[in-house]
Design a protein around this motif. Structure first.
Motif, PDB file in Angstrom:
ATOM      1  N   ILE A  56       0.814  -1.209   0.000  1.00 11.64           N
ATOM      2  CA  ILE A  56       0.000   0.000   0.000  1.00 11.64           C
ATOM      3  C   ILE A  56       0.849   1.260   0.000  1.00 11.64           C
ATOM      4  CG2 ILE A  56      -1.646   1.331   1.397  1.00 11.64           C
ATOM      5  CD1 ILE A  56      -2.910  -0.989  -0.080  1.00 11.64           C
ATOM      6  N   GLY A  57       1.997   1.223   0.638  1.00 13.39           N
ATOM      7  CA  GLY A  57       2.800   2.436   0.751  1.00 13.39           C
ATOM      8  C   GLY A  57       2.223   3.371   1.797  1.00 13.39           C
ATOM      9  N   THR A  58       2.525   4.638   1.660  1.00 13.89           N
ATOM     10  CA  THR A  58       2.137   5.611   2.680  1.00 13.89           C
ATOM     11  C   THR A  58       0.667   6.006   2.609  1.00 13.89           C
ATOM     12  OG1 THR A  58       2.796   7.411   1.227  1.00 13.89           O
ATOM     13  CG2 THR A  58       4.442   6.599   2.799  1.00 13.89           C
ATOM     14  N   GLY A  59       0.005   5.792   1.490  1.00 14.93           N
ATOM     15  CA  GLY A  59      -1.375   6.248   1.309  1.00 14.93           C
ATOM     16  C   GLY A  59      -2.405   5.528   2.148  1.00 14.93           C
ATOM     17  N   GLY A  60      -2.053   4.409   2.736  1.00 17.58           N
ATOM     18  CA  GLY A  60      -3.011   3.661   3.533  1.00 17.58           C
ATOM     19  C   GLY A  60      -3.073   4.084   4.984  1.00 17.58           C
ATOM     20  N   VAL A  61      -2.372   5.164   5.326  1.00 19.89           N
ATOM     21  CA  VAL A  61      -2.303   5.642   6.700  1.00 19.89           C
ATOM     22  C   VAL A  61      -2.874   7.058   6.763  1.00 19.89           C
ATOM     23  CG1 VAL A  61      -0.727   6.280   8.575  1.00 19.89           C
ATOM     24  CG2 VAL A  61      -0.262   4.268   7.187  1.00 19.89           C
ATOM     25  N   LEU A  62      -3.590   7.355   7.838  1.00 19.47           N
ATOM     26  CA  LEU A  62      -4.083   8.706   8.059  1.00 19.47           C
ATOM     27  C   LEU A  62      -2.972   9.517   8.716  1.00 19.47           C
ATOM     28  CD1 LEU A  62      -6.282  10.826   8.032  1.00 19.47           C
ATOM     29  CD2 LEU A  62      -7.092   9.897  10.215  1.00 19.47           C
ATOM     30  N   TRP A  63      -2.402  10.452   7.957  1.00 19.33           N
ATOM     31  CA  TRP A  63      -1.314  11.288   8.459  1.00 19.33           C
ATOM     32  C   TRP A  63      -1.885  12.563   9.057  1.00 19.33           C
ATOM     33  CZ3 TRP A  63       3.184   8.868   8.652  1.00 19.33           C
ATOM     34  CH2 TRP A  63       3.381   7.788   7.793  1.00 19.33           C
ATOM     35  N   GLU A  64      -1.139  13.144   9.975  1.00 21.86           N
ATOM     36  CA  GLU A  64      -1.609  14.341  10.682  1.00 21.86           C
ATOM     37  C   GLU A  64      -1.873  15.515   9.740  1.00 21.86           C
ATOM     38  OE1 GLU A  64       0.221  12.075  12.039  1.00 21.86           O
ATOM     39  OE2 GLU A  64      -0.992  11.732  13.812  1.00 21.86           O
ATOM     40  N   ALA A  65      -1.126  15.639   8.672  1.00 18.72           N
ATOM     41  CA  ALA A  65      -1.349  16.757   7.741  1.00 18.72           C
ATOM     42  C   ALA A  65      -2.742  16.687   7.125  1.00 18.72           C
ATOM     43  CB  ALA A  65      -0.277  16.776   6.652  1.00 18.72           C
ATOM     44  N   ALA A  66      -3.248  15.486   6.878  1.00 19.28           N
ATOM     45  CA  ALA A  66      -4.614  15.345   6.352  1.00 19.28           C
ATOM     46  C   ALA A  66      -5.637  15.787   7.395  1.00 19.28           C
ATOM     47  CB  ALA A  66      -4.871  13.907   5.921  1.00 19.28           C
ATOM     48  N   ASP A 107     -17.967  19.245  -4.444  1.00 22.02           N
ATOM     49  CA  ASP A 107     -17.968  18.057  -5.299  1.00 22.02           C
ATOM     50  C   ASP A 107     -16.504  17.748  -5.590  1.00 22.02           C
ATOM     51  OD1 ASP A 107     -20.810  17.849  -5.456  1.00 22.02           O
ATOM     52  OD2 ASP A 107     -20.774  19.551  -6.834  1.00 22.02           O
ATOM     53  N   VAL A 108     -16.033  16.614  -5.081  1.00 23.28           N
ATOM     54  CA  VAL A 108     -14.609  16.323  -5.025  1.00 23.28           C
ATOM     55  C   VAL A 108     -14.251  15.151  -5.934  1.00 23.28           C
ATOM     56  CG1 VAL A 108     -12.681  15.733  -3.486  1.00 23.28           C
ATOM     57  CG2 VAL A 108     -14.629  17.052  -2.598  1.00 23.28           C
ATOM     58  N   LEU A 109     -13.165  15.315  -6.676  1.00 28.37           N
ATOM     59  CA  LEU A 109     -12.516  14.192  -7.340  1.00 28.37           C
ATOM     60  C   LEU A 109     -11.265  13.897  -6.521  1.00 28.37           C
ATOM     61  CD1 LEU A 109     -12.071  12.064  -9.502  1.00 28.37           C
ATOM     62  CD2 LEU A 109     -11.003  13.834 -10.931  1.00 28.37           C
ATOM     63  N   ALA A 110     -11.325  12.829  -5.740  1.00 32.33           N
ATOM     64  CA  ALA A 110     -10.209  12.421  -4.889  1.00 32.33           C
ATOM     65  C   ALA A 110      -9.344  11.454  -5.675  1.00 32.33           C
ATOM     66  CB  ALA A 110     -10.740  11.759  -3.613  1.00 32.33           C
ATOM     67  N   THR A 111      -8.052  11.773  -5.824  1.00 32.32           N
ATOM     68  CA  THR A 111      -7.167  10.937  -6.638  1.00 32.32           C
ATOM     69  C   THR A 111      -5.986  10.448  -5.821  1.00 32.32           C
ATOM     70  OG1 THR A 111      -5.793  12.778  -7.420  1.00 32.32           O
ATOM     71  CG2 THR A 111      -7.777  12.274  -8.706  1.00 32.32           C
ATOM     72  N   ASP A 112      -5.485   9.303  -6.219  1.00 31.34           N
ATOM     73  CA  ASP A 112      -4.270   8.754  -5.639  1.00 31.34           C
ATOM     74  C   ASP A 112      -3.613   7.889  -6.707  1.00 31.34           C
ATOM     75  OD1 ASP A 112      -3.208   8.556  -2.535  1.00 31.34           O
ATOM     76  OD2 ASP A 112      -2.466   6.939  -3.818  1.00 31.34           O
ATOM     77  N   GLY A 113      -2.306   7.758  -6.635  1.00 26.46           N
ATOM     78  CA  GLY A 113      -1.571   6.984  -7.627  1.00 26.46           C
ATOM     79  C   GLY A 113      -1.647   5.481  -7.434  1.00 26.46           C
ATOM     80  N   ASN A 114      -2.123   5.028  -6.287  1.00 25.28           N
ATOM     81  CA  ASN A 114      -2.166   3.607  -5.985  1.00 25.28           C
ATOM     82  C   ASN A 114      -3.618   3.128  -5.994  1.00 25.28           C
ATOM     83  OD1 ASN A 114      -2.233   1.081  -4.620  1.00 25.28           O
ATOM     84  ND2 ASN A 114      -0.369   1.577  -3.512  1.00 25.28           N
ATOM     85  N   PRO A 115      -3.984   2.224  -6.914  1.00 19.63           N
ATOM     86  CA  PRO A 115      -5.368   1.740  -6.982  1.00 19.63           C
ATOM     87  C   PRO A 115      -5.852   1.106  -5.679  1.00 19.63           C
ATOM     88  CG  PRO A 115      -4.110   0.984  -8.892  1.00 19.63           C
ATOM     89  CD  PRO A 115      -3.143   1.633  -7.957  1.00 19.63           C
ATOM     90  N   ARG A 116      -4.969   0.454  -4.948  1.00 20.11           N
ATOM     91  CA  ARG A 116      -5.379  -0.172  -3.676  1.00 20.11           C
ATOM     92  C   ARG A 116      -5.666   0.886  -2.619  1.00 20.11           C
ATOM     93  NH1 ARG A 116      -2.575  -5.151  -1.826  1.00 20.11           N
ATOM     94  NH2 ARG A 116      -4.592  -5.361  -0.835  1.00 20.11           N
ATOM     95  N   SER A 136     -15.967  11.448  -5.940  1.00 24.33           N
ATOM     96  CA  SER A 136     -15.569  10.385  -6.851  1.00 24.33           C
ATOM     97  C   SER A 136     -14.108  10.089  -6.552  1.00 24.33           C
ATOM     98  CB  SER A 136     -15.690  10.820  -8.313  1.00 24.33           C
ATOM     99  OG  SER A 136     -17.024  11.156  -8.612  1.00 24.33           O
ATOM    100  N   VAL A 137     -13.722   8.835  -6.654  1.00 27.09           N
ATOM    101  CA  VAL A 137     -12.339   8.437  -6.392  1.00 27.09           C
ATOM    102  C   VAL A 137     -11.782   7.799  -7.654  1.00 27.09           C
ATOM    103  CG1 VAL A 137     -10.798   7.056  -4.959  1.00 27.09           C
ATOM    104  CG2 VAL A 137     -12.878   8.021  -3.959  1.00 27.09           C
ATOM    105  N   GLU A 138     -10.621   8.265  -8.074  1.00 27.38           N
ATOM    106  CA  GLU A 138      -9.974   7.721  -9.270  1.00 27.38           C
ATOM    107  C   GLU A 138      -8.470   7.613  -9.059  1.00 27.38           C
ATOM    108  OE1 GLU A 138     -10.839   9.727 -12.932  1.00 27.38           O
ATOM    109  OE2 GLU A 138     -12.980   9.900 -12.468  1.00 27.38           O
ATOM    110  N   THR A 139      -7.886   6.658  -9.750  1.00 24.98           N
ATOM    111  CA  THR A 139      -6.431   6.528  -9.767  1.00 24.98           C
ATOM    112  C   THR A 139      -5.869   7.605 -10.690  1.00 24.98           C
ATOM    113  OG1 THR A 139      -6.613   4.152  -9.417  1.00 24.98           O
ATOM    114  CG2 THR A 139      -4.511   4.970 -10.252  1.00 24.98           C
ATOM    115  N   PHE A 140      -4.825   8.274 -10.233  1.00 26.93           N
ATOM    116  CA  PHE A 140      -4.168   9.304 -11.033  1.00 26.93           C
ATOM    117  C   PHE A 140      -2.672   9.151 -10.853  1.00 26.93           C
ATOM    118  CE2 PHE A 140      -3.491  14.214 -11.441  1.00 26.93           C
ATOM    119  CZ  PHE A 140      -2.883  14.036 -12.680  1.00 26.93           C
ATOM    120  N   ASP A 141      -2.035   8.593 -11.864  1.00 28.04           N
ATOM    121  CA  ASP A 141      -0.582   8.444 -11.891  1.00 28.04           C
ATOM    122  C   ASP A 141      -0.026   9.684 -12.579  1.00 28.04           C
ATOM    123  OD1 ASP A 141       2.080   7.905 -12.492  1.00 28.04           O
ATOM    124  OD2 ASP A 141       1.695   5.881 -13.229  1.00 28.04           O
TER     125      ASP A 141
END
Length: 171
Positions: A56-66, A107-116, A136-141
């Motif tokens: 998963i990398g770092t994206g699977g954790v809730l960081w304080e900056a978020a 209305d948010v398009l939430a993106t992340d580079g990791n599909p998981r 909406s959530v989409e993968t964005f590399d």
């Protein structure tokens, strides 16, 4: 009074600081974290507990900056007037910031580079209950010309947000 000083220090006055840089080496993280937004909404964020095993990398954790950015968008909603605004979030991770924005009517398009990571964000968003806006959530590399064109075509965006988008390990 108070017992003996903590072990490990020369005289017990040293402060042990928890580092999130070390968190990636921990085998298991807390399953959930609950964040109360300024609007009074409690948001339960499920984290990936075994990030390395799950790749998963770092994206699977809730960081304080978020948490800070989610709090900021909520506390300044009158100033930004999120209602009906189209917002692109880069590096959405667990989805908290998108939830906070949608709670304020964006209305948010939430993106992340990791599909998981996107799958986890979707689960958190579904668990957040009813929101004024939409997500909406989409993968964005960012290295993909096709992804860039797709996100660009989905615009224009009233705002682009992101927290902890890069860090020394991927900068």
């Amino acid at each position: 009074a108070g017992g003996p000083p903590p072990s490990g220090g020369r005289d017990g006055r040293e402060v042990a600081v928890f580092s999130h840089a070390l968190a990636k080496h921990l085998p298991v993280l807390l399953a959930t974290r609950t964040v109360r937004l300024p609007c009074g909404k409690d948001v339960v964020i499920r984290q990936h507990q075994q990030r390395e095993k799950e790749q998963i990398g770092t994206g699977g954790v809730l960081w304080e900056a978020a948490i800070v950015l989610a709090d900021f968008v909520s506390r300044h909603s009158a100033e930004f007037q999120w209602q009906g605004k189209r917002v692109l979030e880069l590096g959405a991770g667990t989805g908290l910031v998108a939830i906070a924005l949608a709670a304020e009517g964006a209305d948010v398009l939430a993106t992340d580079g990791n599909p998981r990571v996107c799958e986890g964000a979707r689960r958190n968003i579904e668990g957040a209950g009813e929101l004024q806006g939409s997500i909406s959530v989409e993968t964005f590399d960012w290295n993909s010309p096709e992804d860039l064109e797709r996100v660009r075509a989905a615009g224009p965006w009233d705002a682009v947000v992101g927290s902890d988008v890069v860090y020394p390990g991927n900068a």
